[in-house]
Motif scaffolding. Sequence first.
Motif, PDB file in Angstrom:
ATOM      1  N   PRO A  77       0.816  -1.212   0.000  1.00 34.75           N
ATOM      2  CA  PRO A  77       0.000   0.000   0.000  1.00 34.75           C
ATOM      3  C   PRO A  77       0.850   1.262   0.000  1.00 34.75           C
ATOM      4  O   PRO A  77       1.918   1.298   0.610  1.00 34.75           O
ATOM      5  CB  PRO A  77      -0.808  -0.115   1.305  1.00 34.75           C
ATOM      6  CG  PRO A  77      -0.055  -1.068   2.153  1.00 34.75           C
ATOM      7  CD  PRO A  77       0.729  -1.955   1.260  1.00 34.75           C
ATOM      8  N   GLY A  78       0.372   2.275  -0.704  1.00 38.81           N
ATOM      9  CA  GLY A  78       1.033   3.588  -0.700  1.00 38.81           C
ATOM     10  C   GLY A  78       2.326   3.637  -1.454  1.00 38.81           C
ATOM     11  O   GLY A  78       3.399   3.680  -0.846  1.00 38.81           O
ATOM     12  N   GLY A  79       2.278   3.616  -2.756  1.00 40.45           N
ATOM     13  CA  GLY A  79       3.503   3.786  -3.534  1.00 40.45           C
ATOM     14  C   GLY A  79       3.617   2.909  -4.761  1.00 40.45           C
ATOM     15  O   GLY A  79       4.549   3.073  -5.546  1.00 40.45           O
ATOM     16  N   THR A  80       2.687   1.998  -4.950  1.00 38.01           N
ATOM     17  CA  THR A  80       2.782   1.079  -6.098  1.00 38.01           C
ATOM     18  C   THR A  80       2.571   1.817  -7.418  1.00 38.01           C
ATOM     19  O   THR A  80       3.341   1.647  -8.369  1.00 38.01           O
ATOM     20  CB  THR A  80       1.759  -0.064  -5.963  1.00 38.01           C
ATOM     21  OG1 THR A  80       1.823  -0.553  -4.637  1.00 38.01           O
ATOM     22  CG2 THR A  80       2.053  -1.184  -6.930  1.00 38.01           C
ATOM     23  N   ASN A  81       1.534   2.649  -7.482  1.00 34.78           N
ATOM     24  CA  ASN A  81       1.263   3.345  -8.743  1.00 34.78           C
ATOM     25  C   ASN A  81       2.338   4.371  -9.071  1.00 34.78           C
ATOM     26  O   ASN A  81       2.655   4.590 -10.243  1.00 34.78           O
ATOM     27  CB  ASN A  81      -0.117   4.008  -8.708  1.00 34.78           C
ATOM     28  CG  ASN A  81      -1.200   2.989  -8.940  1.00 34.78           C
ATOM     29  OD1 ASN A  81      -1.045   2.100  -9.762  1.00 34.78           O
ATOM     30  ND2 ASN A  81      -2.280   3.079  -8.198  1.00 34.78           N
ATOM     31  N   PHE A  82       2.881   4.983  -8.050  1.00 30.57           N
ATOM     32  CA  PHE A  82       3.990   5.925  -8.248  1.00 30.57           C
ATOM     33  C   PHE A  82       5.145   5.197  -8.932  1.00 30.57           C
ATOM     34  O   PHE A  82       5.724   5.674  -9.911  1.00 30.57           O
ATOM     35  CB  PHE A  82       4.413   6.480  -6.882  1.00 30.57           C
ATOM     36  CG  PHE A  82       5.447   7.557  -6.939  1.00 30.57           C
ATOM     37  CD1 PHE A  82       5.086   8.881  -7.152  1.00 30.57           C
ATOM     38  CD2 PHE A  82       6.796   7.256  -6.766  1.00 30.57           C
ATOM     39  CE1 PHE A  82       6.050   9.886  -7.205  1.00 30.57           C
ATOM     40  CE2 PHE A  82       7.764   8.257  -6.808  1.00 30.57           C
ATOM     41  CZ  PHE A  82       7.390   9.580  -7.025  1.00 30.57           C
ATOM     42  N   LEU A  83       5.450   4.021  -8.437  1.00 29.54           N
ATOM     43  CA  LEU A  83       6.531   3.188  -8.978  1.00 29.54           C
ATOM     44  C   LEU A  83       6.199   2.715 -10.397  1.00 29.54           C
ATOM     45  O   LEU A  83       7.031   2.799 -11.309  1.00 29.54           O
ATOM     46  CB  LEU A  83       6.748   2.001  -8.038  1.00 29.54           C
ATOM     47  CG  LEU A  83       7.679   0.885  -8.487  1.00 29.54           C
ATOM     48  CD1 LEU A  83       9.092   1.408  -8.677  1.00 29.54           C
ATOM     49  CD2 LEU A  83       7.686  -0.239  -7.463  1.00 29.54           C
ATOM     50  N   THR A 158      -6.500  -3.063  -8.892  1.00 31.74           N
ATOM     51  CA  THR A 158      -6.814  -2.255  -7.718  1.00 31.74           C
ATOM     52  C   THR A 158      -7.599  -3.078  -6.707  1.00 31.74           C
ATOM     53  O   THR A 158      -8.504  -3.818  -7.068  1.00 31.74           O
ATOM     54  CB  THR A 158      -7.644  -1.021  -8.115  1.00 31.74           C
ATOM     55  OG1 THR A 158      -6.912  -0.340  -9.109  1.00 31.74           O
ATOM     56  CG2 THR A 158      -7.887  -0.106  -6.940  1.00 31.74           C
ATOM     57  N   ARG A 159      -7.192  -2.914  -5.431  1.00 32.32           N
ATOM     58  CA  ARG A 159      -7.926  -3.621  -4.381  1.00 32.32           C
ATOM     59  C   ARG A 159      -9.249  -2.924  -4.109  1.00 32.32           C
ATOM     60  O   ARG A 159      -9.357  -1.711  -4.262  1.00 32.32           O
ATOM     61  CB  ARG A 159      -7.124  -3.639  -3.079  1.00 32.32           C
ATOM     62  CG  ARG A 159      -5.999  -4.609  -3.103  1.00 32.32           C
ATOM     63  CD  ARG A 159      -4.996  -4.193  -2.094  1.00 32.32           C
ATOM     64  NE  ARG A 159      -4.500  -2.872  -2.448  1.00 32.32           N
ATOM     65  CZ  ARG A 159      -3.241  -2.510  -2.263  1.00 32.32           C
ATOM     66  NH1 ARG A 159      -2.413  -3.311  -1.714  1.00 32.32           N
ATOM     67  NH2 ARG A 159      -2.822  -1.305  -2.612  1.00 32.32           N
ATOM     68  N   HIS A 160     -10.229  -3.685  -3.723  1.00 32.82           N
ATOM     69  CA  HIS A 160     -11.522  -3.102  -3.359  1.00 32.82           C
ATOM     70  C   HIS A 160     -11.746  -3.295  -1.870  1.00 32.82           C
ATOM     71  O   HIS A 160     -11.643  -4.398  -1.367  1.00 32.82           O
ATOM     72  CB  HIS A 160     -12.655  -3.766  -4.142  1.00 32.82           C
ATOM     73  CG  HIS A 160     -12.515  -3.511  -5.609  1.00 32.82           C
ATOM     74  ND1 HIS A 160     -12.916  -2.341  -6.190  1.00 32.82           N
ATOM     75  CD2 HIS A 160     -11.976  -4.260  -6.602  1.00 32.82           C
ATOM     76  CE1 HIS A 160     -12.644  -2.388  -7.490  1.00 32.82           C
ATOM     77  NE2 HIS A 160     -12.072  -3.540  -7.749  1.00 32.82           N
TER      78      HIS A 160
HETATM   79  N1  LIG Z   1       8.595   7.835  -3.379  1.00 35.36           N
HETATM   80  C1  LIG Z   1       7.615   8.723  -3.429  1.00 35.36           C
HETATM   81  N2  LIG Z   1       7.878  10.043  -3.459  1.00 35.36           N
HETATM   82  C2  LIG Z   1       6.899  10.958  -3.502  1.00 35.36           C
HETATM   83  N3  LIG Z   1       5.573  10.659  -3.481  1.00 35.36           N
HETATM   84  C3  LIG Z   1       5.256   9.349  -3.454  1.00 35.36           C
HETATM   85  C4  LIG Z   1       6.238   8.321  -3.421  1.00 35.36           C
HETATM   86  N4  LIG Z   1       5.593   7.125  -3.396  1.00 35.36           N
HETATM   87  C5  LIG Z   1       4.281   7.403  -3.414  1.00 35.36           C
HETATM   88  N5  LIG Z   1       4.067   8.719  -3.446  1.00 35.36           N
HETATM   89  C6  LIG Z   1       2.768   9.403  -3.436  1.00 35.36           C
HETATM   90  O1  LIG Z   1       1.960   8.778  -2.430  1.00 35.36           O
HETATM   91  C7  LIG Z   1       0.613   8.695  -2.878  1.00 35.36           C
HETATM   92  C8  LIG Z   1       0.181   7.212  -2.890  1.00 35.36           C
HETATM   93  O2  LIG Z   1       0.986   6.519  -3.818  1.00 35.36           O
HETATM   94  P1  LIG Z   1       0.373   5.519  -4.879  1.00 35.36           P
HETATM   95  O3  LIG Z   1      -0.820   6.113  -5.540  1.00 35.36           O
HETATM   96  O4  LIG Z   1       1.478   5.080  -5.744  1.00 35.36           O
HETATM   97  O5  LIG Z   1      -0.068   4.362  -3.904  1.00 35.36           O
HETATM   98  P2  LIG Z   1      -0.703   2.961  -4.272  1.00 35.36           P
HETATM   99  O6  LIG Z   1      -0.035   1.933  -3.453  1.00 35.36           O
HETATM  100  O7  LIG Z   1      -0.701   2.740  -5.711  1.00 35.36           O
HETATM  101  O8  LIG Z   1      -2.158   3.200  -3.826  1.00 35.36           O
HETATM  102  P3  LIG Z   1      -2.862   2.703  -2.493  1.00 35.36           P
HETATM  103  O9  LIG Z   1      -2.381   3.616  -1.414  1.00 35.36           O
HETATM  104  O10 LIG Z   1      -4.319   2.879  -2.842  1.00 35.36           O
HETATM  105  O11 LIG Z   1      -2.480   1.297  -2.289  1.00 35.36           O
HETATM  106  C9  LIG Z   1       0.557   9.337  -4.238  1.00 35.36           C
HETATM  107  O12 LIG Z   1       0.148  10.668  -4.105  1.00 35.36           O
HETATM  108  C10 LIG Z   1       1.992   9.264  -4.727  1.00 35.36           C
HETATM  109  O13 LIG Z   1       2.289  10.315  -5.633  1.00 35.36           O
END
Ligand SMILES: Nc1ncnc2c1ncn2[C@@H]1O[C@H](COP(=O)(O)OP(=O)(O)OP(=O)(O)O)[C@@H](O)[C@H]1O
Length: 162
Positions: A77-83, A158-160
């Motif tokens: 969680p939090g960073g997958t789509n960014f990557l 995407t998880r629901h």
């Molecule tokens: N290394 C990073 N540096 C700066 N911002 C980041 C970084 N990684 C993630 N973010 C930011 O954190 C937020 C969440 O990241 P992201 O959308 O990639 O999460 P996710 O894992 O795809 O989604 P979820 O939180 O729903 O699982 C976004 O606004 C993204 O831009």
Amino acid sequence: MSGKTLLQFGLHSPIRDERFIVTNRQYLRELVYDTVYLTKVVTENVPKLNLEQKKVYDEILNSIISDSGQLYFLDAPGGTNFLINLLLAKIRSEKNIAIAVASSGIAATLIDGGKTAHSAFKIPLNLGYSESLLCNISKQSDMAHVLREAKIIIWECTRHYG
Ligand SMILES: Nc1ncnc2c1ncn2[C@@H]1O[C@H](COP(=O)(O)OP(=O)(O)OP(=O)(O)O)[C@@H](O)[C@H]1O
């Protein structure tokens, strides 16, 4: 000449692969990205990756370079789509094909250049009734060429919650 082929004069026919290079619109669509802009995105955002993201980023790029044909499942969680978006930018910035699909239209909006998997892979919609569960992509089709050329295929699931 005289309506005859070069072969009839004992000459070799030119090898033309422009069908794919010039007229394959699906192929061209995958290469239409602004590489200067994407290079800037990569340069600015790679230093922002945390240690875990950077490890995955390097691992996946290395597997592409070595053409090792790996399958990765990313679940954090939090960073997958960014990557994912950074990987897509990196590959496309080098004029390579990176295909991004998602199981739903909403999820497809989370990834750059994302399409639904059903549309990209021509997956039959009536899976429950269909006798053949094969994607509707023939070997000689334009899309088959795009898939063969792709350096990576990313499928966003995407998880629901709730
Ligand atoms: N290394 C990073 N540096 C700066 N911002 C980041 C970084 N990684 C993630 N973010 C930011 O954190 C937020 C969440 O990241 P992201 O959308 O990639 O999460 P996710 O894992 O795809 O989604 P979820 O939180 O729903 O699982 C976004 O606004 C993204 O831009």
